[in-house]
Design a protein around this motif. Structure first.
Motif, mmCIF file in Angstrom:
data_model
loop_
_atom_site.group_PDB
_atom_site.id
_atom_site.type_symbol
_atom_site.label_atom_id
_atom_site.label_comp_id
_atom_site.label_asym_id
_atom_site.label_seq_id
_atom_site.Cartn_x
_atom_site.Cartn_y
_atom_site.Cartn_z
ATOM 1 N N CYS A 75 11.997 0.310 -6.901
ATOM 2 C CA CYS A 75 12.437 0.034 -5.533
ATOM 3 C C CYS A 75 12.944 1.282 -4.813
ATOM 4 N N ASP A 76 13.545 2.203 -5.566
ATOM 5 C CA ASP A 76 14.056 3.434 -4.964
ATOM 6 C C ASP A 76 13.015 4.548 -4.945
ATOM 7 N N ALA A 77 11.867 4.301 -5.530
ATOM 8 C CA ALA A 77 10.762 5.267 -5.577
ATOM 9 C C ALA A 77 11.143 6.565 -6.279
ATOM 10 N N ASP A 78 12.173 6.490 -7.127
ATOM 11 C CA ASP A 78 12.536 7.692 -7.894
ATOM 12 C C ASP A 78 12.272 7.545 -9.400
ATOM 13 N N VAL A 79 11.684 6.412 -9.768
ATOM 14 C CA VAL A 79 11.242 6.218 -11.147
ATOM 15 C C VAL A 79 9.790 5.755 -11.122
ATOM 16 N N VAL A 80 8.969 6.394 -11.950
ATOM 17 C CA VAL A 80 7.552 6.055 -12.056
ATOM 18 C C VAL A 80 7.329 5.442 -13.432
ATOM 19 N N LEU A 81 6.668 4.300 -13.449
ATOM 20 C CA LEU A 81 6.352 3.615 -14.706
ATOM 21 C C LEU A 81 4.853 3.758 -14.943
ATOM 22 N N VAL A 82 4.490 4.322 -16.081
ATOM 23 C CA VAL A 82 3.076 4.532 -16.380
ATOM 24 C C VAL A 82 2.719 3.749 -17.626
ATOM 25 N N LYS A 83 1.759 2.851 -17.497
ATOM 26 C CA LYS A 83 1.266 2.147 -18.688
ATOM 27 C C LYS A 83 0.048 2.911 -19.197
ATOM 28 N N VAL A 84 0.048 3.174 -20.495
ATOM 29 C CA VAL A 84 -0.975 4.042 -21.058
ATOM 30 C C VAL A 84 -1.611 3.463 -22.311
ATOM 31 N N GLU A 85 -2.776 4.012 -22.599
ATOM 32 C CA GLU A 85 -3.370 3.856 -23.921
ATOM 33 C C GLU A 85 -2.954 5.095 -24.703
ATOM 34 N N GLN A 86 -2.089 4.917 -25.692
ATOM 35 C CA GLN A 86 -1.537 6.039 -26.447
ATOM 36 C C GLN A 86 -2.437 6.380 -27.630
ATOM 37 N N ILE A 140 2.888 14.593 -11.318
ATOM 38 C CA ILE A 140 2.406 13.267 -10.902
ATOM 39 C C ILE A 140 0.985 13.388 -10.340
ATOM 40 N N ARG A 141 0.758 14.433 -9.568
ATOM 41 C CA ARG A 141 -0.591 14.643 -9.024
ATOM 42 C C ARG A 141 -1.618 14.751 -10.149
ATOM 43 N N GLN A 142 -1.314 15.550 -11.154
ATOM 44 C CA GLN A 142 -2.249 15.734 -12.266
ATOM 45 C C GLN A 142 -2.435 14.433 -13.047
ATOM 46 N N THR A 143 -1.360 13.677 -13.174
ATOM 47 C CA THR A 143 -1.431 12.391 -13.878
ATOM 48 C C THR A 143 -2.383 11.442 -13.153
ATOM 49 N N VAL A 144 -2.243 11.377 -11.819
ATOM 50 C CA VAL A 144 -3.102 10.490 -11.024
ATOM 51 C C VAL A 144 -4.546 10.995 -11.035
ATOM 52 N N GLU A 145 -4.711 12.286 -10.854
ATOM 53 C CA GLU A 145 -6.066 12.828 -10.677
ATOM 54 C C GLU A 145 -6.868 12.904 -11.977
ATOM 55 N N THR A 146 -6.182 13.202 -13.087
ATOM 56 C CA THR A 146 -6.918 13.365 -14.347
ATOM 57 C C THR A 146 -6.935 12.092 -15.189
ATOM 58 N N VAL A 198 -2.857 12.293 -26.663
ATOM 59 C CA VAL A 198 -2.881 12.110 -25.214
ATOM 60 C C VAL A 198 -2.554 10.676 -24.829
ATOM 61 N N GLN A 199 -2.207 10.513 -23.569
ATOM 62 C CA GLN A 199 -1.912 9.193 -23.006
ATOM 63 C C GLN A 199 -2.863 8.941 -21.853
ATOM 64 N N ARG A 200 -3.752 7.968 -22.014
ATOM 65 C CA ARG A 200 -4.721 7.643 -20.954
ATOM 66 C C ARG A 200 -4.115 6.592 -20.034
ATOM 67 N N VAL A 201 -4.045 6.932 -18.772
ATOM 68 C CA VAL A 201 -3.333 6.108 -17.800
ATOM 69 C C VAL A 201 -4.114 4.838 -17.481
ATOM 70 N N ARG A 202 -3.434 3.697 -17.595
ATOM 71 C CA ARG A 202 -4.056 2.412 -17.259
ATOM 72 C C ARG A 202 -3.459 1.824 -15.988
ATOM 73 N N GLU A 203 -2.228 2.216 -15.646
ATOM 74 C CA GLU A 203 -1.535 1.582 -14.525
ATOM 75 C C GLU A 203 -0.331 2.453 -14.169
ATOM 76 N N ILE A 204 -0.045 2.563 -12.862
ATOM 77 C CA ILE A 204 1.139 3.315 -12.426
ATOM 78 C C ILE A 204 1.918 2.450 -11.440
ATOM 79 N N ARG A 205 3.219 2.338 -11.672
ATOM 80 C CA ARG A 205 4.099 1.598 -10.758
ATOM 81 C C ARG A 205 5.259 2.491 -10.321
ATOM 82 N N ILE A 206 5.916 2.138 -9.236
ATOM 83 C CA ILE A 206 7.155 2.807 -8.844
ATOM 84 C C ILE A 206 8.235 1.760 -8.630
#
Lengths: 133, 133
Positions: free
Chosen positions: B86-97, B47-53, B76-84
Motif C-alpha cells: 500500500c505504501d509502495a515501498d515494499v516489493v513482493l516477488v514470487k519466484v521459481e527458485q 527493480i528495472r533489471q528484475t522486471v526486464e530480465t 537464480v530466481q525466475r520471476v513469476r509475479e511482482i506486487r507492491i
C-alpha cells in the motif's frame, strides 16, 4: 506459541541484529495460506511485546511510537509462529489475522500486481477504512 | 511475467517510494508454496533489471553494488509475479527458485524458529556453501 520464561526473553531479543535506529524488519504472513499480509518495523520492545502477548506489535516510524496491531481497528494478529532470517535482522511472523491487515481496507497490503505494463488492483476491499479508523 | 514496453518501465519505477538511500525492501516468496525465501533491498536499477530480465536483482548494502541473485551460485530466481504494498515501498516477488535462496545453504533464509524459549534450527541444508560460493 510456546511460553517464554522471563530469563529467556532477553537472550531471544539479544540475538536479533537491530539496525542503527534499533529496528528490525518484520514480515507478517497469514498462517492459513502463507499469503504475505504486510511488512513493518519493530524495535526490541515491540518484539518483546509480540512474543509475550502473542499479538503483533510494531514500531511506527511516522508516529515514533510502538503500536499494537488492531488497537484501533480491532484487526489484531494472533501469533502462531516466529522465525528469523540468516542475518537475524528480519523477523517473520505467521499469524491468524482478524479482519484485514491493510489500513486501506484490504486483507493484505499487497493488493497491486504488475500486469500489462502497470500496477493493477488485484484484490477487493473487505472493510471500509473510514468506518474502522 | 508480462513483457513491459520501454516507455512503461519508467512509470512503473516512478510509482515506487524509495527511501532516503534510494531503496525499497524486497520480499521474495516461493511461487510454488508461498514460503518466504529471503528479504533484501533493491534500488531503482535493480527493480528495472528484475522486471526486464525476469530474474531477481538486488542492491547489496555491504558491497554497495547491484547483484543478480545466482550470479555466483547459479541459484537464480525466475520471476513469476511482482506486487507492491500500500505504501509502495515494499516489493513482493514470487519466484521459481533454483537451488537455495540462502547463502548459508538453506532453501529459505528463515531456517530458525522460536521454540521452547530459543531460536531453533528447523530446516536442513540443501547445498554446501563452501562448494557454491
Amino acid at each position: 506459541m510456546n511460553q517464554v520464561q522471563p530469563k529467556q526473553i532477553e537472550t531471544i531479543l539479544d540475538q536479533l541484529k537491530y539496525d542503527s535506529n534499533g529496528r528490525v524488519t518484520v514480515v507478517v504472513q497469514d498462517a492459513a495460506n502463507n499469503e504475505v499480509l504486510m511488512v513493518a518495523h519493530a524495535n526490541r520492545e515491540a518484539i518483546r511485546q509480540t512474543v509475550e502477548t502473542g499479538e503483533t506489535h510494531f514500531w511506527s516510524r511516522s508516529r515514533q511510537k510502538m503500536w499494537r496491531k488492531g488497537e484501533t481497528s480491532g484487526h489484531v494478529q494472533r501469533v502462531r509462529e516466529i522465525r528469523i532470517d540468516c542475518d537475524a535482522d528480519v523477523v517473520l511472523v505467521k499469524v491468524e489475522q482478524v479482519g484485514g491487515a491493510c489500513h486501506k481496507g484490504y486483507r493484505s497490503c499487497f493488493f497491486r500486481q504488475l500486469r500489462n505494463g502497470g500496477w493493477v488492483l488485484i484484490a477487493e476491499k473487505i472493510f471500509d477504512p473510514d468506518k474502522v479508523y
